[in-house]
Motif scaffolding. Sequence first.
Motif, mmCIF file in Angstrom:
data_model
loop_
_atom_site.group_PDB
_atom_site.id
_atom_site.type_symbol
_atom_site.label_atom_id
_atom_site.label_comp_id
_atom_site.label_asym_id
_atom_site.label_seq_id
_atom_site.Cartn_x
_atom_site.Cartn_y
_atom_site.Cartn_z
ATOM 1 N N PRO A 1 -9.910 5.526 -7.331
ATOM 2 C CA PRO A 1 -9.102 5.502 -6.107
ATOM 3 C C PRO A 1 -8.459 4.139 -5.879
ATOM 4 N N ILE A 2 -7.526 4.076 -4.949
ATOM 5 C CA ILE A 2 -6.973 2.788 -4.533
ATOM 6 C C ILE A 2 -8.108 1.984 -3.907
ATOM 7 N N ASP B 1 10.276 9.424 -5.126
ATOM 8 C CA ASP B 1 10.240 8.207 -4.318
ATOM 9 C C ASP B 1 10.471 8.588 -2.861
ATOM 10 N N ASN B 2 9.794 7.901 -1.945
ATOM 11 C CA ASN B 2 10.002 8.166 -0.527
ATOM 12 C C ASN B 2 10.649 6.989 0.196
ATOM 13 N N LEU C 1 0.817 -1.213 0.000
ATOM 14 C CA LEU C 1 0.000 0.000 0.000
ATOM 15 C C LEU C 1 0.850 1.262 0.000
ATOM 16 N N ASP C 2 1.989 1.243 0.707
ATOM 17 C CA ASP C 2 2.872 2.414 0.680
ATOM 18 C C ASP C 2 3.364 2.672 -0.745
ATOM 19 N N MET C 3 3.752 1.604 -1.438
ATOM 20 C CA MET C 3 4.232 1.774 -2.806
ATOM 21 C C MET C 3 3.088 2.212 -3.720
ATOM 22 N N ALA C 4 1.902 1.658 -3.505
ATOM 23 C CA ALA C 4 0.749 2.062 -4.320
ATOM 24 C C ALA C 4 0.463 3.545 -4.147
ATOM 25 N N ARG C 5 0.587 4.041 -2.920
ATOM 26 C CA ARG C 5 0.344 5.470 -2.679
ATOM 27 C C ARG C 5 1.394 6.336 -3.372
ATOM 28 N N ALA D 1 2.168 -2.227 -7.639
ATOM 29 C CA ALA D 1 2.906 -2.434 -6.398
ATOM 30 C C ALA D 1 2.866 -3.892 -5.982
ATOM 31 N N ALA D 2 1.661 -4.512 -6.050
ATOM 32 C CA ALA D 2 1.505 -5.897 -5.617
ATOM 33 C C ALA D 2 2.297 -6.856 -6.495
#
Length: 632
Positions: free
Chosen positions: A605-606, A128-129, A75-79, A95-96
Amino acid sequence: MRIQGIDISVSRTRTVVIGSGCAGLNAADWLATLGETSVLLMTDGMNRGTSRNAGSDKQTYYKLSLAGDQPDSVLDMARALAGEGVHGDIALAEAAGSVAAFLRLAQLGVPFPTNEYGEFVGYQTDHDNRRRATSAGPLTSKMMTECLERQVRAKNISIMDTTTAFWLLVDNGRIAGVLAYDWSHGKLHLVLTAHVVLATGGPAEIYAASVFPESQQGMSGMAVAAGAKMENLHQWQYGLASVAFRWNVSGSYQQVLPRYVSVDPSGVEREFLREAFRDPMEAVSLCFLKGYQWPFDVRKAHASSVIDLLVHRENALGRRVYMDFRRNPSGLAEDFSNLDGEAKSYLLQTGSTQSTPFLRLMHMNAPAAALYRDHGIDLERQMLEIQVCAQHHNGGVAVDSNWMSNIPGLYAAGEAAGTFGAYRPGGSALNATQVGSMRAARHIALDSTLEAPESAEPLRKQIETALLGLRFENAQAIGEKFRREMSLCGAHMRNPDALLALDERLNAALVAARGEMNGLPPDFDARIRLRDQLLATRATISAMLCAAKKFGSAGAGLILDDAGDEEISHLGVRVKSNIRQAENLVVCTSMTDGVFPSDTAPARPIPEAERCFETVWRTYRERAKGKRRNGT
């Protein structure tokens, strides 16, 4: 078949994959792995295209973090992927699927580096974070295609080479065939099919100032003509690139602080960045930041992206621009004592304190210098000509989370798909080639009941249409002319009035080419490519005009406006400032009777996905039950 005096051979296959880059090869390989035995890979050249011929100083692959103790999650990567024109369900799927896709490449032999314990150590890339980025070097995508091609050939997947797909055929609302031209033999082929995976890359034919390989064409126009909905065609990445050998000059090329010069037609050389800044070290520091902030960004038009604008201005004034790795920028102290901030700290920490930019490059990233030497350019002895170039298309065919378009059976993967927004993290494009094509292949494999049409006769009228509108005289010259015009008014600096006028000329060229041909002319390949270029350019202009009105200057598009509310002081021009939106929007474009309407719509949305294992396991079994082919 014989149509308009032209013989067309006809064949059938369940799935056609168009393109031999990272996305196309991976789609074909996955289809075979999932038990599909009727697969054709169609390409206009196995060794052509962006994946095989492009890269950067350290070509990045973006995936979920697989090293160290820094927390990360799907989910972090998806965001990180979602927002700014990206659908949430696509971001979640990318991401998945990133770990499975990445590890498969590593198992196939792509040499992504690990530490002594097997961790795939990463680094932080743009937008990227986390430290999700990794690289196998300047030619990461080339290595990917080589490994994937070995898989495709080992599985004896049918390959139709030297063949350009130029028209998609639709019957009863779903994909039915592909019309293609074998340019090595001068023949037409019709392939009847139930599924098409469009993996032709971005529409590289739109711009003259381009870092796309010269062998890369892209065929987005045929998707538009078939009725496929497009998204975010206005979203591109532009950046500084060399032109004699097309290559991005990002990362290390900027961090070693080369000298920037322009040369006028009489041979007079100017260090134009020094002239543009009161403090010449400000220009040097901004050049350093271009290593991290390489893509042009309107948010940085008063910061690092002003370098792109100043380079563009020099070119527009008829001067050629060069990066000089032989000498330091004027005024830079030998010990960097007059250099402040991140640039000075980085050079000292990495030991990159050699006396010239070239020596610093050899210390910091020797393969980046060797790459140019291998292509006949010695950075130690000659300057490197550059321009602001189109590098990647972030828009394309609108797809769902299985990478299927609004036309059932038509899928798009890689750069041909419109899955990217304005600020995709660096390297996410390579991940998208693998995840998107993998998901498309799985969806096709589960669709076990549909087969290719039995007869080509219901498609005859569409084939006749495909062979009309190609009466261009000197197609190559026309294409070059329109590419130059698009680079001037429709790249990172966009002039709405000029774009409207250009669209009228593009339409006039298409109208003038209407009519039948007398057989296949010798330049048929150039003609079908030109038509595709004109269609793709018109659709792109429509999206750009819509985005200019709705968003103002945004992403990589700076909107020129004499009455604009913002001034770019270094250029003395006024621009339309950004119009902030309350929601995440995509720009949607289609084609209807020769018109290309564009409008905005909310991005999906996600999703709130089910994550209870027992529930997921049960629905997974139900979804797959009775659908798998050949017992796989």
